[in-house]
Structures are given as C-alpha cells and as structure tokens.
Design an enzyme around this catalytic site. Structure first.
Site, PDB file in Angstrom:
ATOM      1  CE1 TYR A  34      -3.664   2.561   0.659  1.00 20.71           C
ATOM      2  CE2 TYR A  34      -2.173   3.400   2.339  1.00 20.71           C
ATOM      3  CZ  TYR A  34      -3.295   3.544   1.555  1.00 20.71           C
ATOM      4  OH  TYR A  34      -4.047   4.680   1.656  1.00 20.71           O
ATOM      5  CE  LYS A  38      -2.490   6.696  -1.295  1.00 20.10           C
ATOM      6  NZ  LYS A  38      -3.706   7.002  -2.044  1.00 20.10           N
ATOM      7  CG  ASN A  63      -7.224   8.681   9.956  1.00 14.42           C
ATOM      8  OD1 ASN A  63      -7.134   7.657   9.299  1.00 14.42           O
ATOM      9  ND2 ASN A  63      -6.805   8.772  11.202  1.00 14.42           N
TER      10      ASN A  63
END
Length: 106
Positions: A34, A38, A63
């Site tokens: 992941y 990114k 977040n």
C-alpha cells in the site's frame, strides 16, 4: 494495556523510545505494498507536473473524512469505528496523546 503504558518500545531492550516527528527532508521508505503504491502515485504526479510545467503538490493525509463519507466502507477506518460506537452509546477509548482535539458530532 492493563498497565496503561502505551509508549513506543524498543524491540531489542524494551525501553521507551523517543519518538520524533518526520520532517519534509526525511528519506521515504515505504514498508508495505500500500505504501509503495501511494509513493509511486505521488512520484508520478510530481514528475509529470515538472515535465509538463504544471505546478503539482502531494499531500500525505493520515485520515481524511467529510460530508458524504460512507461509514459502512471498511476504508473509512477510525471514523467508522468511532461513529458506530457513538451511535451505540458506547465509550470511545483513545490510547494516544494528541495536540489538538477534534469534536465529532453526528
């Protein structure tokens, strides 16, 4: 957890470690698929922006949430967990000190 000690520990000696913030000049070394994807996406945007003469910037939000956010999506993470606990009248346990408080209203 029973001791209430949530400090980061050295995996070798078990002592508390001094956690420091990461600055903008720090080396990037993702440790998951992941994270690698990114980072690759960020590099593509910045490289193409430079090549095409288009101003480009990459933000690394931890977040992200806002209006229209699906609380049933597993990728909403902590927001989904907290909102479900609030709706069910459950308490919310937070095991980390933060400098700013965010009030969530539903």
């Amino acid at each position: 957890m029973r001791k209430g000690d949530f400090n980061c520990k050295c995996p070798i000696c078990g002592n508390d470690v001094n956690v420091l913030p990461t600055d903008e000049g720090s080396k990037i070394h993702p440790t998951s698929v992941y994270g690698i994807t990114k980072y690759a996406q960020e590099a593509l945007v910045l490289t193409m922006g430079k090549a095409l003469g288009i101003p480009a910037v990459a933000f690394r939000y931890q977040n992200v949430y806002g209006p229209g956010q699906s609380l049933s999506n597993p990728y909403t993470g902590i927001l989904s967990i907290f909102s479900t606990q609030i709706k069910n009248g459950s308490s919310i346990n937070i095991f980390e000190m933060v400098k700013k408080a965010v009030i969530l209203s539903i």
